[in-house]
Design a protein around this motif. Structure first.
Motif, PDB file in Angstrom:
ATOM      1  N   ALA A  33       0.857  -1.179   0.000  1.00  0.00           N
ATOM      2  CA  ALA A  33       0.000   0.000   0.000  1.00  0.00           C
ATOM      3  C   ALA A  33       0.891   1.226   0.000  1.00  0.00           C
ATOM      4  N   ASN A  34       0.486   2.266  -0.706  1.00  0.00           N
ATOM      5  CA  ASN A  34       1.182   3.564  -0.683  1.00  0.00           C
ATOM      6  C   ASN A  34       2.674   3.467  -0.962  1.00  0.00           C
ATOM      7  N   GLY A  35       3.061   2.656  -1.925  1.00  0.00           N
ATOM      8  CA  GLY A  35       4.468   2.585  -2.302  1.00  0.00           C
ATOM      9  C   GLY A  35       5.337   1.790  -1.348  1.00  0.00           C
ATOM     10  N   ILE A  36       4.724   1.116  -0.399  1.00  0.00           N
ATOM     11  CA  ILE A  36       5.478   0.293   0.549  1.00  0.00           C
ATOM     12  C   ILE A  36       4.972  -1.145   0.441  1.00  0.00           C
ATOM     13  N   ALA A  37       5.896  -2.095   0.274  1.00  0.00           N
ATOM     14  CA  ALA A  37       5.517  -3.510   0.248  1.00  0.00           C
ATOM     15  C   ALA A  37       5.851  -4.151   1.592  1.00  0.00           C
ATOM     16  N   PHE A  38       5.031  -5.107   1.968  1.00  0.00           N
ATOM     17  CA  PHE A  38       5.236  -5.834   3.225  1.00  0.00           C
ATOM     18  C   PHE A  38       5.304  -7.308   2.900  1.00  0.00           C
ATOM     19  N   SER A  39       6.318  -7.967   3.422  1.00  0.00           N
ATOM     20  CA  SER A  39       6.481  -9.385   3.130  1.00  0.00           C
ATOM     21  C   SER A  39       6.847 -10.104   4.415  1.00  0.00           C
ATOM     22  N   THR A  40       6.120 -11.181   4.699  1.00  0.00           N
ATOM     23  CA  THR A  40       6.489 -11.964   5.876  1.00  0.00           C
ATOM     24  C   THR A  40       7.344 -13.141   5.442  1.00  0.00           C
TER      25      THR A  40
END
Lengths: 178, 249
Positions: free
Chosen positions: B128-135
């Motif tokens: 979201a909003n240019g930020i990726a989140f990865s677990t």
């Protein structure tokens, strides 16, 4: 000493077991494994009454509609318009299904390694637009060899599509062994 | 006589209404595309259905009749592709050692833009909003490595940059809205404030006893949570109170 000798013999036999040459292939009826092809299973897509959620897989939401994959069985159709009291409306049976997506009332869902395109705008009268056979690979249903070694088996005929299981039965003149 | 007619009329009215409430009048609007979980292998971007295989992505064009036309199969040198996630006109693929960022070229063909290599683990990815989140998980997975939540700047998608790694335990699927990131981790569902990616704050946590949350979807202000056994609707408040509203059964 006797124990050592016995152990030695045991080792020799165990090794011999490893290098056992493939047996003769009998030209007659014999007990062995017969492949079950995805195309053999009852792949009719049908709308059934609601059933309990036992082995949930992928979930998919479109507005108030919630789809829940019953792994390998089909889709639970949930009316989620009241999120405090979701209603299980029915079950779309699609054997071998694991993954799905929805666009403009058209459902894309796998059936084993085939891809089905189903118009679900009117779910009571859903319409299969197309079935793209054997276009997928790597789903978890593929079982290319029998589950147990030491048996003859009917060689797999790739033209019949994906093998999803094996049945121990009487087979005739097998040409494969494992 | 009049009395009987009246009774018959009443019976008729009752029957009609009984039928109406019995019949299923659920008629959801099915225009457009829906939302899958972060562990999905099918996704739709524009007029394309993307199907993730273990070593490739198949791109189909969705025609006016809904049927599929094969555009291309994009092979990867990896055979461990696990999740696919749409982000605007971009596509993220999680594998067990990299996150791949894909887009569509001038001919509307899917192509690889960049990749972000991480420690070997299992990893869905959302953004979201240019930020990726990865677990990145190793519990019940293949390799022995740290279990973390990686926050990646993808404002320049050709050159993804790690912002920060946060320690976690047994993370699975995740979902994100503008301010909050929801993660299946530590045997429950956690809600994190992501307004400052350098300093993600855990606002709330709901433990699940006897089952493990695996994936979730954020939709219309609530969550749908899939555990290894059940499906739940869950609500959250801005301050981080997570509540199970109902079990889907």
């Amino acid at each position: 000493m006797r124990t050592k000798c016995f152990l030695f013999l045991l080792t020799v036999f165990a090794l011999l077991g490893c290098f056992e040459p493939p047996p003769e292939f009998p030209d007659s009826d014999i007990e062995g494994y017969k492949p079950i092809y995805a195309s053999d299973s009852n792949n009719t897509v049908e709308l059934q009454g609601a059933r309990s959620i036992d082995n949930p897989g992928q979930i998919y939401v479109k507005g108030e509609l919630l789809l829940i994959n019953e792994i390998g069985e089909g889709l639970h159709i949930i009316d989620n318009s009241d999120i405090s009291s979701p209603q299980n409306l029915g079950f779309l049976k699609v054997r071998g299904s694991e993954n799905m997506a929805l666009k403009d009332g058209v459902l894309y869902i796998n059936q084993f390694n085939s891809l089905l395109v189903i118009d679900v705008n009117d779910i009571q009268n859903f319409n299969i637009i197309a079935k793209h056979e054997d276009v997928l690979n790597g789903n978890s249903y593929e079982v290319p060899v029998p589950p147990v070694s030491g048996y003859y088996f009917e060689c797999v005929d790739p033209s019949r599509g994906q093998v999803i299981g094996w049945q121990l039965t009487t087979i005739n003149s097998p040409k494969c062994y494992r | 006589m009049l009395q009987i007619k009246r009774i018959l009329f009443l019976v008729w009215v009752v029957l009609v209404f009984a039928c109406e409430s019995d019949s299923n009048d659920f008629n959801p609007s099915l225009g457009g595309t829906g939302t899958g979980g972060s562990l999905a292998k099918f996704t739709i971007v524009g007029d394309n259905l993307l199907v993730l295989q273990s070593g490739s992505v198949i791109q189909y064009f969705i025609g006016a009749d809904g049927d599929l036309v094969l555009v291309r199969e994009l092979p990867f040198f990896a055979s461990n592709l696990e999740t696919i996630f749409p982000y605007g006109d971009k596509v993220f693929i999680g594998s067990n050692d990299q996150v791949y960022f894909l887009g569509f070229d001038g001919d509307n063909k899917l192509d690889l833009l960049s990749s972000y290599r991480h420690i070997t683990a299992c990893d869905p990815v959302v953004a979201a909003n240019g930020i990726a989140f990865s677990t990145l998980r190793n519990t019940g997975c293949r390799f022995n490595s740290d279990e973390v939540l990686d926050v990646i700047d993808i404002s320049n998608i050709e050159n993804p940059q790690l912002i920060k790694s946060y320690q976690t335990e047994a993370p699975y699927g995740l979902t994100v809205n503008e301010q909050n990131l929801f993660v299946c981790e530590r045997g429950g569902v956690a809600m994190h404030d992501i307004s400052d990616p350098q300093n993600i704050l855990t606002k709330g946590f709901l433990e699940f006893t006897g089952e493990t949350p695996l994936d979730l979807i954020h939709t219309q202000g609530y969550l749908i949570v899939r555990t290894d056994k059940n499906i739940y609707n869950m609500s959250y408040t801005a301050s981080g109170v997570l509540t199970v509203l109902a079990k889907v059964e």
